[in-house]
Scaffold this motif. Structure first.
Motif, mmCIF file in Angstrom:
data_model
loop_
_atom_site.group_PDB
_atom_site.id
_atom_site.type_symbol
_atom_site.label_atom_id
_atom_site.label_comp_id
_atom_site.label_asym_id
_atom_site.label_seq_id
_atom_site.Cartn_x
_atom_site.Cartn_y
_atom_site.Cartn_z
ATOM 1 N N SER A 262 -10.401 -5.490 3.119
ATOM 2 C CA SER A 262 -9.632 -6.736 3.191
ATOM 3 C C SER A 262 -8.156 -6.480 3.471
ATOM 4 O O SER A 262 -7.433 -7.398 3.845
ATOM 5 N N MET A 263 -7.709 -5.241 3.328
ATOM 6 C CA MET A 263 -6.303 -4.903 3.631
ATOM 7 C C MET A 263 -6.044 -4.796 5.133
ATOM 8 O O MET A 263 -4.888 -4.835 5.560
ATOM 9 N N ARG A 264 -7.092 -4.677 5.924
ATOM 10 C CA ARG A 264 -6.946 -4.513 7.379
ATOM 11 C C ARG A 264 -6.131 -5.680 7.958
ATOM 12 O O ARG A 264 -6.431 -6.837 7.722
ATOM 13 N N GLU B 17 1.680 -3.987 7.406
ATOM 14 C CA GLU B 17 2.208 -3.575 8.711
ATOM 15 C C GLU B 17 2.240 -2.060 8.928
ATOM 16 O O GLU B 17 2.082 -1.591 10.054
ATOM 17 N N VAL B 18 2.425 -1.265 7.885
ATOM 18 C CA VAL B 18 2.521 0.193 8.052
ATOM 19 C C VAL B 18 1.163 0.881 8.078
ATOM 20 O O VAL B 18 1.073 2.073 8.371
ATOM 21 N N LEU B 19 0.101 0.137 7.822
ATOM 22 C CA LEU B 19 -1.256 0.687 7.815
ATOM 23 C C LEU B 19 -1.801 0.681 9.245
ATOM 24 O O LEU B 19 -2.156 -0.356 9.787
ATOM 25 N N ILE B 20 -1.845 1.864 9.854
ATOM 26 C CA ILE B 20 -2.281 1.995 11.242
ATOM 27 C C ILE B 20 -3.784 1.777 11.371
ATOM 28 O O ILE B 20 -4.257 1.102 12.279
ATOM 29 N N LYS C 294 -4.529 5.579 7.543
ATOM 30 C CA LYS C 294 -3.662 6.336 8.450
ATOM 31 C C LYS C 294 -2.301 5.657 8.557
ATOM 32 O O LYS C 294 -2.216 4.429 8.662
ATOM 33 N N PHE C 295 -1.258 6.494 8.554
ATOM 34 C CA PHE C 295 0.123 6.035 8.578
ATOM 35 C C PHE C 295 0.937 6.900 9.533
ATOM 36 O O PHE C 295 0.589 8.051 9.797
#
Length: 95
Positions: free
Chosen positions: A27-29, A33-36, A58-59
């Motif tokens: 659900s964080m997808r 914004e920083v979560l690639i 991934k960041f």
């Protein structure tokens, strides 16, 4: 690129609970914004000593990972995970 892998073993290890936990993680997808990229994969070889889910995030940098860790959406998910978690292990590395 920084890749963080989190292995989760749940208190209640039935299939429905594992699937719900996977859905909560995913659900964080698109909300941080920083979560690639994010993956949450269910172990297909369950066993007493095995973990149930691997979370792969991934960041661009360690600084972005730190921002993710304090993001309100992540904190909400972490609160849920804390309520269902038995144990965890992590490996963080850069490419």
């Amino acid at each position: 690129m920084v890749i963080n892998n989190l292995l989760l073993k749940l208190k209640n290890r039935d299939a429905d609970n594992i699937k719900k936990t996977q859905e909560v993680l995913l659900s964080m997808r698109g909300k941080i914004e920083v979560l690639i990229d994010i993956q949450a994969e269910i172990n297909i070889r369950p066993g007493e000593s095995n973990y149930d889910i691997i979370l792969i995030t991934k960041f661009a940098s360690l600084e972005d990972l730190d921002k993710y860790l304090i993001h309100p959406n992540h904190l909400e998910v972490a609160k849920f995970i804390g309520s269902v978690l038995d144990t965890q292990a992590s490996v963080c590395y850069s490419l």
